[in-house]
Motif scaffolding. Structure first.
Motif, PDB file in Angstrom:
ATOM      1  N   GLN A 186      -9.760 -25.651 -32.705  1.00 40.70           N
ATOM      2  CA  GLN A 186      -9.212 -26.922 -32.268  1.00 40.70           C
ATOM      3  C   GLN A 186      -7.709 -27.280 -32.832  1.00 40.70           C
ATOM      4  N   SER A 187      -7.674 -27.214 -34.290  1.00 47.71           N
ATOM      5  CA  SER A 187      -6.270 -27.309 -34.644  1.00 47.71           C
ATOM      6  C   SER A 187      -5.195 -26.422 -34.652  1.00 47.71           C
ATOM      7  N   ALA A 188      -3.957 -26.748 -34.740  1.00 45.63           N
ATOM      8  CA  ALA A 188      -2.835 -25.765 -34.460  1.00 45.63           C
ATOM      9  C   ALA A 188      -2.914 -24.819 -35.670  1.00 45.63           C
ATOM     10  N   GLN A 189      -3.392 -25.160 -36.640  1.00 43.58           N
ATOM     11  CA  GLN A 189      -3.378 -24.167 -37.789  1.00 43.58           C
ATOM     12  C   GLN A 189      -4.454 -23.015 -37.530  1.00 43.58           C
ATOM     13  N   ALA A 190      -5.662 -23.532 -37.264  1.00 44.51           N
ATOM     14  CA  ALA A 190      -6.885 -22.954 -37.044  1.00 44.51           C
ATOM     15  C   ALA A 190      -6.342 -21.847 -35.728  1.00 44.51           C
ATOM     16  N   GLN A 191      -5.749 -22.418 -34.699  1.00 45.93           N
ATOM     17  CA  GLN A 191      -5.480 -21.478 -33.510  1.00 45.93           C
ATOM     18  C   GLN A 191      -4.430 -20.688 -33.971  1.00 45.93           C
ATOM     19  N   TYR A 211       2.992 -22.830 -39.564  1.00 39.65           N
ATOM     20  CA  TYR A 211       1.612 -23.310 -39.033  1.00 39.65           C
ATOM     21  C   TYR A 211       0.317 -22.731 -39.800  1.00 39.65           C
ATOM     22  N   GLY A 253       0.031 -24.539 -42.776  1.00 39.05           N
ATOM     23  CA  GLY A 253      -0.432 -25.795 -42.677  1.00 39.05           C
ATOM     24  C   GLY A 253       0.856 -26.771 -43.048  1.00 39.05           C
ATOM     25  N   LYS A 276       1.912 -29.320 -38.456  1.00 40.75           N
ATOM     26  CA  LYS A 276       0.513 -29.544 -37.913  1.00 40.75           C
ATOM     27  C   LYS A 276       0.498 -29.713 -36.637  1.00 40.75           C
ATOM     28  N   ARG A 277       1.617 -30.226 -35.648  1.00 46.34           N
ATOM     29  CA  ARG A 277       1.724 -30.734 -34.331  1.00 46.34           C
ATOM     30  C   ARG A 277       2.715 -30.190 -33.746  1.00 46.34           C
ATOM     31  N   ARG A 280       2.102 -25.901 -27.844  1.00 45.54           N
ATOM     32  CA  ARG A 280       0.660 -26.275 -27.825  1.00 45.54           C
ATOM     33  C   ARG A 280      -0.030 -25.718 -26.697  1.00 45.54           C
ATOM     34  N   GLU A 288      -2.830 -22.903 -27.195  1.00 43.49           N
ATOM     35  CA  GLU A 288      -4.208 -22.733 -26.463  1.00 43.49           C
ATOM     36  C   GLU A 288      -4.160 -21.699 -25.694  1.00 43.49           C
TER      37      GLU A 288
END
Length: 185
Positions: A23-28, A56, A59, A62-63, A69, A73
């Protein structure tokens, strides 16, 4: 804007996912870097600098902007759970088939003097596995949207209009002006 048939096929396979995408940008971003084996490849796919990708991952950012985005995704979804996706495709192409639900203009090529003018119809029709296989195979081989529509039109013609070739032999179906198109496994 109407989604493409290729997007509908991808969404149908995504319905088989057993876990949510990160879900988070970092994890993606971490997932994408791992899949592409490096920050440089991830940066090229996303159209950003390698340093941005590194930020990213760490961390520090973040956005992402809305366009980044969406690309992030989309690229993660494209690569998420490939084995689950392959199993769902194989099952649809060998035993289950798929369901096409559409609102489009359908017309016919028939004998002269008949009233087969095109009109908008809402159709939901199950297509047998061979049609699912043809659609997925064409998608994997890089078929364009028009070729995918032709395959879907042939499948709908056989199963819906010709009742699995038990009537209206030789009826050709025109499939145009697609307003809505959803595919389910």
């Amino acid at each position: 804007m109407v989604d493409s048939l290729a997007d509908s096929l991808d969404r149908a396979l995504e319905g088989a996912f057993t876990r949510r995408i990160p879900q988070s940008a970092q994890a993606q971003m971490k997932y994408l870097v791992k899949q592409l084996k490096g920050t440089r490849a991830a940066a090229q796919v996303l159209g950003v600098s390698q340093r941005t990708v590194e930020r990213y991952v760490k961390g520090q950012l973040k956005r992402p902007r809305q366009d980044l985005r969406g690309r992030l995704e989309r690229e993660v979804r494209k690569r998420w759970q490939p084995q689950v996706r392959a199993r769902a495709r194989k099952k649809a192409a060998s035993t289950d088939g798929l369901v096409v639900s559409t609102r489009a203009r359908f017309g016919f090529e028939a004998a002269g003097g008949t009233t087969d003018d095109a009109r908008v119809r809402d159709i939901t029709q199950a297509l047998p596995p061979q049609w699912a296989d043809r659609l997925f195979t064409a998608r994997e081989q890089g078929a364009d949207e028009q070729q995918l529509h032709r395959i879907a039109a042939d499948g709908l013609a056989q199963m819906y209009f010709r009742a699995n070739d038990s009537r209206a032999h030789g009826l050709g179906v025109e499939f145009t002006d697609v307003e809505r198109l959803d595919i389910e496994l």
